[in-house]
Design an enzyme around this catalytic site. Structure first.
Site, PDB file in Angstrom:
ATOM      1  N   LYS A 162      36.901  48.542  41.632  1.00 44.07           N
ATOM      2  CA  LYS A 162      36.330  47.271  42.129  1.00 44.07           C
ATOM      3  C   LYS A 162      34.996  47.547  42.816  1.00 44.07           C
ATOM      4  O   LYS A 162      34.269  48.454  42.402  1.00 44.07           O
ATOM      5  CB  LYS A 162      37.332  46.554  43.033  1.00 44.07           C
ATOM      6  CG  LYS A 162      38.705  46.442  42.371  1.00 44.07           C
ATOM      7  CD  LYS A 162      39.650  45.516  43.068  1.00 44.07           C
ATOM      8  CE  LYS A 162      40.977  45.495  42.312  1.00 44.07           C
ATOM      9  NZ  LYS A 162      41.935  44.566  42.867  1.00 44.07           N
TER      10      LYS A 162
ATOM     11  N   GLU B 235      48.690  41.768  34.980  1.00 41.18           N
ATOM     12  CA  GLU B 235      48.538  41.887  36.426  1.00 41.18           C
ATOM     13  C   GLU B 235      48.922  40.574  37.107  1.00 41.18           C
ATOM     14  O   GLU B 235      48.096  39.653  37.195  1.00 41.18           O
ATOM     15  CB  GLU B 235      47.078  42.206  36.774  1.00 41.18           C
ATOM     16  CG  GLU B 235      46.587  43.505  36.181  1.00 41.18           C
ATOM     17  CD  GLU B 235      45.418  44.076  36.979  1.00 41.18           C
ATOM     18  OE1 GLU B 235      45.515  45.213  37.428  1.00 41.18           O
ATOM     19  OE2 GLU B 235      44.428  43.348  37.179  1.00 41.18           O
TER      20      GLU B 235
ATOM     21  N   GLY C  49      44.263  49.589  41.432  1.00 40.09           N
ATOM     22  CA  GLY C  49      43.155  49.301  42.335  1.00 40.09           C
ATOM     23  C   GLY C  49      43.164  50.230  43.531  1.00 40.09           C
ATOM     24  O   GLY C  49      42.742  51.395  43.459  1.00 40.09           O
TER      25      GLY C  49
HETATM   26  P1  PGA Z   1      45.831  46.900  43.296  1.00 39.93           P
HETATM   27  O1  PGA Z   1      44.799  46.239  42.258  1.00 39.93           O
HETATM   28  O2  PGA Z   1      46.382  48.139  42.656  1.00 39.93           O
HETATM   29  O3  PGA Z   1      45.019  47.191  44.516  1.00 39.93           O
HETATM   30  O4  PGA Z   1      46.902  45.876  43.553  1.00 39.93           O
HETATM   31  C1  PGA Z   1      45.054  46.254  40.884  1.00 39.93           C
HETATM   32  C2  PGA Z   1      43.966  45.526  40.142  1.00 39.93           C
HETATM   33  O5  PGA Z   1      43.468  44.512  40.657  1.00 39.93           O
HETATM   34  O6  PGA Z   1      43.554  45.932  39.039  1.00 39.93           O
END
Ligand code: PGA
Length: 253
Positions: free
Chosen positions: A11, A169, A236
């Site tokens: 991200k 997701e 993430g």
């Molecule tokens: P997260 O995010 O592992 O922090 O929950 C996953 C993603 O948004 O791809």
């Protein structure tokens, strides 16, 4: 056998120095992958070339952009095209992440165009889908995800779907620490595979890697990835820590 993939989604995190260190730490662990396993780092645009350089001697390691625009070139200040990514020899592009759908108003139709432009430039889309909490509570998640897939992908020829990557997701599990149970993930992944099977047949459906994303951590990856229709994860928060992400890679089947 379809690919088992540990994909990091950084991200909008990390400075250049931190990105450098994190990639060094993970690649130096020399985790050996089987031919069916892949590791993908979804890094911010300014770090794509650096990241490619860092992983190039690690077999099975690839770089992904986190987005691209739906036009090939032109007067779109601030956007990055699939043509550009392809010229930088980037392998994958994350398309339709729920944060892009929410904050940048990307709808199923625009995502269909992004998928097309990626495929025609030799980039593999990691196509994200998943329902918000109110849809899960209303127990209509299967129909919701099915519509996302149909509206963005069902115009594709079956040949385009060989080695395609989908990431399921559930939005209520992203960054919340609230993971879908391994059973919930398996149930949705089997549903997604059946949606592809109905349109494209079993062989194509069986060749598609379907990743789970949403609070995947070192301590739950193994159980979730162990499910029959779960082919790894899109990770993430936990992908920003070398030791944690290394354990997640080791959790691939
Ligand atoms: P997260 O995010 O592992 O922090 O929950 C996953 C993603 O948004 O791809």
């Amino acid at each position: 056998m379809r690919k088992q993939i540990a994909a990091a989604n950084w991200k909008m995190n990390l400075t250049l120095q931190q990105a450098n260190e994190l990639l060094d730490e993970i690649t130096n662990k020399n985790i050996s992958l089987s031919p069916d396993q892949q590791v993908v780092f979804g890094v911010p645009f300014p770090y794509l070339l650096l990241a490619s350089e860092k992983v190039k001697s690690n077999a099975g390691y690839f770089i992904a952009a986190q987005n691209c625009y739906n036009q090939a070139s032109g007067a779109y200040t601030g956007e990055v095209s699939a043509v550009m990514l392809s010229s930088c020899e980037i392998g994958f592009v994350i398309i339709g992440h729920s944060e892009r759908r929410e904050y940048f108003w990307e709808d199923n139709e625009m995502l269909a165009q992004k998928v097309d432009i990626c495929l025609s430039n030799g980039l593999k889309p990691i196509f994200c889908c998943g329902e918000p909490l109110e849809i899960r509570e209303a127990e209509t998640q299967n129909a919701y995800v099915e519509t996302q897939i149909k509206e963005s992908l069902f115009h594709l020829e079956s040949s385009a779907l060989h080695n395609f990557v989908v990431a399921y997701e559930p939005i209520w599990a992203i960054g919340t620490g609230k993971t879908a149970s391994a059973e919930q993930a398996q149930e949705m992944h089997a549903h997604i595979r059946s949606v592809f099977a109905q349109k494209y047949g079993n062989d194509i459906a069986e060749s598609i890697s379907i990743l789970y994303g949403g609070s995947v951590k070192a301590n739950n990856a193994n159980e979730i990835f162990g499910k029959k229709d779960v082919d790894g994860g899109l990770v993430g928060g936990a992908s920003l820590k070398a030791d944690e992400f290394a354990e997640i890679i080791k959790g691939l089947k």
